[in-house]
Design a protein around this motif. Structure first.
Motif, short mmCIF file in Angstrom:
data_model
loop_
_atom_site.label_atom_id
_atom_site.label_comp_id
_atom_site.label_asym_id
_atom_site.label_seq_id
_atom_site.Cartn_x
_atom_site.Cartn_y
_atom_site.Cartn_z
N VAL A 169 0.85 -1.20 0.00
CA VAL A 169 0.00 0.00 0.00
C VAL A 169 0.88 1.24 0.00
O VAL A 169 1.83 1.35 0.78
CB VAL A 169 -0.94 -0.01 1.22
CG1 VAL A 169 -1.65 1.33 1.37
CG2 VAL A 169 -1.97 -1.13 1.09
N ILE A 170 0.54 2.18 -0.86
CA ILE A 170 1.28 3.43 -0.97
C ILE A 170 0.30 4.60 -1.04
O ILE A 170 -0.90 4.41 -1.18
CB ILE A 170 2.17 3.46 -2.23
CG1 ILE A 170 1.31 3.34 -3.49
CG2 ILE A 170 3.22 2.37 -2.17
CD1 ILE A 170 2.04 3.65 -4.78
N GLY A 171 0.85 5.81 -0.94
CA GLY A 171 0.06 7.01 -1.20
C GLY A 171 0.27 7.44 -2.64
O GLY A 171 1.39 7.70 -3.07
N ARG A 172 -0.82 7.53 -3.39
CA ARG A 172 -0.74 7.97 -4.79
C ARG A 172 -1.09 9.46 -4.87
O ARG A 172 -2.08 9.89 -4.27
CB ARG A 172 -1.71 7.15 -5.64
CG ARG A 172 -1.64 7.46 -7.13
CD ARG A 172 -2.74 6.73 -7.88
NE ARG A 172 -2.60 6.93 -9.32
CZ ARG A 172 -1.94 6.11 -10.13
NH1 ARG A 172 -1.37 5.02 -9.64
NH2 ARG A 172 -1.84 6.36 -11.42
N PRO A 173 -0.28 10.26 -5.56
CA PRO A 173 -0.58 11.69 -5.66
C PRO A 173 -1.99 11.93 -6.19
O PRO A 173 -2.45 11.26 -7.12
CB PRO A 173 0.48 12.20 -6.65
CG PRO A 173 1.60 11.22 -6.53
CD PRO A 173 0.95 9.89 -6.29
N GLN A 218 6.37 4.34 -9.74
CA GLN A 218 5.48 4.03 -10.86
C GLN A 218 4.19 4.83 -10.77
O GLN A 218 3.68 5.33 -11.77
CB GLN A 218 5.16 2.53 -10.88
CG GLN A 218 4.36 2.09 -12.10
CD GLN A 218 5.09 2.39 -13.40
OE1 GLN A 218 6.27 2.07 -13.55
NE2 GLN A 218 4.40 3.03 -14.34
N ALA A 219 3.67 4.99 -9.53
CA ALA A 219 2.44 5.78 -9.36
C ALA A 219 2.66 7.23 -9.77
O ALA A 219 1.79 7.86 -10.38
CB ALA A 219 1.97 5.70 -7.92
N ALA A 220 3.83 7.77 -9.42
CA ALA A 220 4.14 9.16 -9.80
C ALA A 220 4.23 9.30 -11.31
O ALA A 220 3.75 10.29 -11.89
CB ALA A 220 5.43 9.60 -9.13
N LYS A 221 4.86 8.31 -11.97
CA LYS A 221 4.95 8.36 -13.44
C LYS A 221 3.56 8.28 -14.06
O LYS A 221 3.25 9.02 -15.01
CB LYS A 221 5.81 7.20 -13.94
CG LYS A 221 7.29 7.35 -13.63
CD LYS A 221 8.06 6.15 -14.18
CE LYS A 221 9.56 6.29 -13.88
NZ LYS A 221 10.32 5.10 -14.37
#
Length: 539
Positions: free
Chosen positions: A462-466, A533-536
């Motif tokens: 789990v991550i924080g996605r912008p 990857q989420a940032a891209k």
């Protein structure tokens, strides 16, 4: 030995002492336990080997068993090779490259005994990474398993390399055969560096952590003695590489310190580890939470009656994994947090002291606290940065990041923890993994733990996605178990499941399905790769 006293070094090559951080940047070191008062002159390999009962088994490998006498002889012959044919002097650095085998273990111990400095490296590292480590540690020689030399061959300036693990007619084994069977340990100081461990799972330039001869013994005299309570008749087994301090301690140093034995096997899977536990009748297992979760579903197929204690470290232990393992085996998991900078585990709990959901309390010999946003020790109920001090501590190899890790004498690990009213430390997340969504602080591992309770979820990260509106949203990367397929309806089902398990605002607004998650060789989830990857994708 007087804490922090500097003894006359036994090193001829003074590189290590010259590249220690300035003394004012060191953490405060504690030697409060009587067993931590080591003499000024100390060689850790001699302490581990030279007083053992030579007839007892020391190491089990795929090619047979070595007694303490056989291990000591091989260590001594390799030490002669280092100081003889290789022409090394005390204080020189030796890079080691090999899987978990008795020969790799003997090579590490021989470097210690010869007064040189071991620089163990993970088997999966590539030429570029190895070249960076060699340059930073200014490596003088390499001992490498024959099947791992290909990456070294790509390096134009690789130091002299001696191969081991072949048929014995060439390489290290052939050199050993021509050497005496006994070696007098180098007269090193207790505070001479004997190990440079490079951190795993990080981005950018790797950090070399410098450890003394006394540090090697200190980790053996704290966690395994007071928390694990290991005994001479124990047989240790597990997956972490010897190049990872979790594996070096748990599979080699800890058993040797008490006259027990370790099983060293390479390329283990959950199935083969369970089979090895059954075959060898192992009593103590060290591995990462991911392995325990996978082994829990397979455990009923194996005879694990010999297994008495299982230790989880390397990353946070989800409550769902702890529960599944206990239901499958009847064993209560010993969780622990350590760090390459600290060498091994410093917070843990075992037996009746275990509190599910908490890592534990400071291991005897260590102290810990929570630092608030202002850097002050905080009381119960505050989530902040974990800080620890004890007989071991962070000393980076010529690295400006020393000032970020050591603050006011505390080692600040980068983990966000909370302490309860009883002094138990509860993991929340890595500091850089805390998700701030619409003003709420959300710990990714808590969401992961909720998802792992769903029977269809095999792994998740789990991550924080912008996100423009919320700053970040919670995004879960999920690996499903066989028999389950991704779909919008299934995503909604998982989201509703999480809302029932934890506060609804923490649910993953985005779920990405994957075949596998990025992990380091030690099993740590590489959330930074998911974030990248989420940032891209957002851009």
């Amino acid at each position: 030995m007087i804490p922090d006293a500097r003894s006359a070094s036994g090193h001829v090559d003074t590189f290590a002492r010259q590249h220690l951080p300035p003394r004012e940047q060191w953490p405060e070191l504690l030697f409060e336990l009587p067993e931590l008062r080591y003499p000024d002159r100390l060689n850790c390999a001699a302490e581990l080997l030279d007083h053992a009962n030579g007839a007892r088994p020391a190491l089990y490998g795929v090619r047979g068993t070595w007694t303490y006498a056989e291990l000591r002889e091989k260590v001594d012959r390799i030490a002669h090779v280092l100081r003889g044919p290789l022409g090394l002097v005390p204080g020189n650095r030796v890079l080691l490259r090999g899987a978990n085998t008795p020969m790799m273990a003997a090579a590490i111990l021989a470097v210690f005994k010869a007064g040189c400095i071991a620089v163990p490296t993970m088997p999966l590292l590539r030429a570029r990474e190895l070249g960076t480590i060699m340059a930073r540690a200014q490596v003088d020689a390499v001992l490498c398993a024959g099947d791992l030399c290909a990456e070294l061959d790509l390096l134009p300036d690789c130091p002299r390399t001696v191969r081991f693990g072949g048929d014995g007619t060439q390489g290290l084994e052939a050199l050993m055969a021509a050497q005496p069977a006994a070696f007098s340990p180098c007269d090193t100081a207790a505070d001479d560096v004997c190990l440079i461990g490079f951190t795993s799972g990080t981005t950018g330039v790797p950090k070399g952590t410098m450890h003394f001869h006394r540090d090697i013994l200190a980790i053996c005299d704290c966690f395994p003695k007071h928390t694990l309570r290991a005994q001479p008749d124990d047989l240790f087994i597990g997956t972490p590489p010897l190049a990872f301090t979790f594996g070096l301690g748990g599979l080699l140093l800890f058993p040797l310190r008490i006259g027990a034995a370790g099983v060293l096997l390479e390329k283990l899977t959950p199935e083969t580890l369970l089979g090895a536990i059954e075959r060898h009748r192992a009593t103590v297992c060290f591995t990462a939470p991911t392995f325990y979760r996978q082994m829990a579903t397979l455990a009923p197929r194996y005879d694990l009656s010999s297994l008495a204690r299982t230790v989880s470290a390397g990353e946070a232990l989800p409550l769902a994994t702890r529960t599944a393992w206990q239901q499958a085996t009847g064993l209560r998991m010993i969780d622990g947090i350590g760090a390459t900078e600290m060498l091994h585990i410093f917070i843990s709990a075992a037996g009746d002291d275990i509190r599910p959901g908490a890592t534990g309390k400071p291991v005897p010999g260590y102290r810990a606290c929570i630092l608030d946003d202002a850097g002050r020790p905080a009381g119960p109920g505050t989530i902040g940065r974990l800080a620890v001090k004890g007989p071991t501590g962070c000393r980076y190899l010529a690295d400006e990041r020393q000032k970020d890790y050591v603050i006011d004498g505390w080692n600040v690990t980068g983990d966000a923890y909370e302490m309860d009213a009883d002094g138990y430390f509860i993991y929340r997340s890595r500091v850089d993994d805390m998700i701030i969504s619409a003003g709420y602080n959300i710990a990714g591992p808590e969401v992961e733990d909720a998802l792992l309770r769903h029977p269809a979820v095999a792994e998740c990260g789990v991550i924080g996605r912008p996100d423009v509106e919320r700053g970040q949203i919670v995004e879960a990367h999920v690996v499903l178990r066989p028999g389950h397929e991704p779909s919008p309806a299934f995503t909604a089902q998982l989201q509703e499941f999480v809302k029932r398990e934890i506060a609804p605002y923490k649910y993953p607004r985005s779920i990405v399905y994957a075949q596998a998650l990025p992990r380091t060789e030690t099993g740590k989830l590489q959330r930074f790769r998911l974030r990248t990857q989420a940032a891209k994708d957002g851009a």
